[in-house]
Design an enzyme around this catalytic site. Structure first.
Site, PDB file in Angstrom:
ATOM      1  N   ARG A  34       0.826  -1.222   0.000  1.00  0.00           N
ATOM      2  CA  ARG A  34       0.000   0.000   0.000  1.00  0.00           C
ATOM      3  C   ARG A  34       0.849   1.256   0.000  1.00  0.00           C
ATOM      4  O   ARG A  34       0.388   2.317  -0.378  1.00  0.00           O
ATOM      5  CB  ARG A  34      -0.882   0.027   1.266  1.00  0.00           C
ATOM      6  CG  ARG A  34      -2.062  -0.906   1.210  1.00  0.00           C
ATOM      7  CD  ARG A  34      -2.764  -0.942   2.540  1.00  0.00           C
ATOM      8  NE  ARG A  34      -1.914  -1.474   3.579  1.00  0.00           N
ATOM      9  CZ  ARG A  34      -2.175  -1.440   4.873  1.00  0.00           C
ATOM     10  NH1 ARG A  34      -3.278  -0.867   5.315  1.00  0.00           N
ATOM     11  NH2 ARG A  34      -1.344  -1.974   5.754  1.00  0.00           N
ATOM     12  N   ARG A  35       2.089   1.151   0.501  1.00  0.00           N
ATOM     13  CA  ARG A  35       2.905   2.354   0.694  1.00  0.00           C
ATOM     14  C   ARG A  35       3.891   2.531  -0.453  1.00  0.00           C
ATOM     15  O   ARG A  35       4.917   1.847  -0.509  1.00  0.00           O
ATOM     16  CB  ARG A  35       3.624   2.259   2.046  1.00  0.00           C
ATOM     17  CG  ARG A  35       2.638   2.302   3.209  1.00  0.00           C
ATOM     18  CD  ARG A  35       3.284   2.037   4.540  1.00  0.00           C
ATOM     19  NE  ARG A  35       3.649   0.633   4.748  1.00  0.00           N
ATOM     20  CZ  ARG A  35       4.145   0.152   5.881  1.00  0.00           C
ATOM     21  NH1 ARG A  35       4.337   0.955   6.894  1.00  0.00           N
ATOM     22  NH2 ARG A  35       4.437  -1.129   5.993  1.00  0.00           N
ATOM     23  N   TYR A 151      -8.656 -12.323  15.255  1.00  0.00           N
ATOM     24  CA  TYR A 151      -7.363 -12.538  14.583  1.00  0.00           C
ATOM     25  C   TYR A 151      -7.121 -14.039  14.412  1.00  0.00           C
ATOM     26  O   TYR A 151      -6.761 -14.508  13.321  1.00  0.00           O
ATOM     27  CB  TYR A 151      -6.213 -11.897  15.376  1.00  0.00           C
ATOM     28  CG  TYR A 151      -4.874 -12.159  14.730  1.00  0.00           C
ATOM     29  CD1 TYR A 151      -4.553 -11.591  13.503  1.00  0.00           C
ATOM     30  CD2 TYR A 151      -3.935 -13.001  15.336  1.00  0.00           C
ATOM     31  CE1 TYR A 151      -3.336 -11.854  12.890  1.00  0.00           C
ATOM     32  CE2 TYR A 151      -2.717 -13.267  14.722  1.00  0.00           C
ATOM     33  CZ  TYR A 151      -2.416 -12.695  13.502  1.00  0.00           C
ATOM     34  OH  TYR A 151      -1.219 -12.961  12.885  1.00  0.00           O
ATOM     35  N   PRO A 181       4.124 -18.856  11.840  1.00  0.00           N
ATOM     36  CA  PRO A 181       5.137 -18.383  12.783  1.00  0.00           C
ATOM     37  C   PRO A 181       4.529 -17.950  14.118  1.00  0.00           C
ATOM     38  O   PRO A 181       3.388 -17.488  14.178  1.00  0.00           O
ATOM     39  CB  PRO A 181       5.757 -17.163  12.089  1.00  0.00           C
ATOM     40  CG  PRO A 181       5.126 -17.081  10.723  1.00  0.00           C
ATOM     41  CD  PRO A 181       3.847 -17.852  10.811  1.00  0.00           C
TER      42      PRO A 181
HETATM   43  C1  8X3 Z   1       1.552 -13.502  15.088  1.00  0.00           C
HETATM   44  C2  8X3 Z   1       1.924 -14.187  16.297  1.00  0.00           C
HETATM   45  O1  8X3 Z   1       1.618 -14.669  18.700  1.00  0.00           O
HETATM   46  O2  8X3 Z   1       0.314 -12.844  17.907  1.00  0.00           O
HETATM   47  O3  8X3 Z   1       0.662 -14.106  14.256  1.00  0.00           O
HETATM   48  O4  8X3 Z   1      -0.287 -15.046  17.304  1.00  0.00           O
HETATM   49  S1  8X3 Z   1       0.819 -14.164  17.582  1.00  0.00           S
END
Ligand code: 8X3
Length: 250
Positions: A34-35, A151, A181
């Site tokens: 985007r940047r 999330y 990760p």
């Molecule tokens: C990033 C790592 O630890 O916030 O996806 O899930 S965590």
């Protein structure tokens, strides 16, 4: 022939580190972000080694994604490697206190954005009977943690999409790698905490967090494994982390 890699989220973190690693190893690059200033800066740096094409769009905007990827110049159309690295966390709060705009941003970017980009890139891979897609998931996609429901849900969706892609695309000679990760020292926490640098820094204090370069190395390994090998799914933690919310800090 020089291979072409398309990287989303190339302006920072894992996407940027991967772009650098690939340029060092002779891959031509389509860098998306985007940047524009950050993309230009990276392009200038990497163009000394390889050909670089930049595309400025937000993966959340379906029309922009379609427009930019459909109008790629002919020499850039045959993408060999797609790295779906764009994605973010917005906020960290209980479900009853969650901000709906944050939810939209995570579902739209991490899930729908990944789908829009993949949809635009996959047909030529199917036609050419080859390709490799790397989806950046998270340990949040393996295990839900408190205050992170949406999330975590968005990353569980990435996990399901990776599995589904593998089921649907293996017959076309396309490999799918899902990488999950743990904590990686990037702008990730700064975005999650809406620019609160101090709070963000604390996430990576007291231990040696993963670096974006570590994930770039891993991606590079997966795409250079022998043709008969598919690295399907990798979970990667720093030495100090044992679960999404378990980090041994000194
Ligand atoms: C990033 C790592 O630890 O916030 O996806 O899930 S965590």
């Amino acid at each position: 022939m020089t291979r072409i890699a398309l990287i989303t989220g190339a302006t920072s973190g894992i996407g940027k580190a991967t772009a650098i690693k690939f340029a060092e190893n002779g891959y031509n690059l389509i860098l998306c972000g985007r940047r524009s200033e950050k993309l230009d800066e990276l392009k200038n740096k990497l163009s000394k080694n390889v050909k670089v094409h930049t595309l400025i769009f937000d993966v959340r905007d379906r029309k922009e994604v379609e427009f930019h990827l459909d109008s790629l110049p002919t020499e850039w159309k045959n993408v060999d490697i797609l790295i779906n690295s764009a994605g973010n966390a917005h906020g960290l709060s209980t479900i009853d206190n969650g901000d709906v705009d944050d939810w939209d941003a995570m579902i739209d970017g991490n899930v729908k954005g990944l789908l829009y980009v993949s949809k635009a890139v996959i047909p030529q891979m199917v036609e050419r009977k080859k390709g490799h897609i790397i989806n950046l998931s998270s340990v949040a996609g393996k295990q839900t943690y408190a205050n992170g429901a949406v999330y975590c849900a968005s990353k569980k969706a990435v996990e399901a999409i990776s599995e589904g892609m593998r089921l649907d695309l293996t017959e076309h000679g396309i490999k799918i790698t899902n990488i999950a990760p743990g904590a990686v020292a990037t702008e990730f926490s700064e975005v999650r905490f809406k620019g609160d640098k101090e709070r963000a820094q604390k996430v990576y204090e007291g231990y040696e967090a993963l670096l974006p370069e570590d994930i770039a190395d891993l991606i590079f390994y997966t795409i250079n494994a022998p043709d008969r090998v598919t690295i399907a799914d990798v979970t990667v933690y720093s030495k100090a982390q044992s679960a999404p919310t378990m980090i041994y800090k000194k």
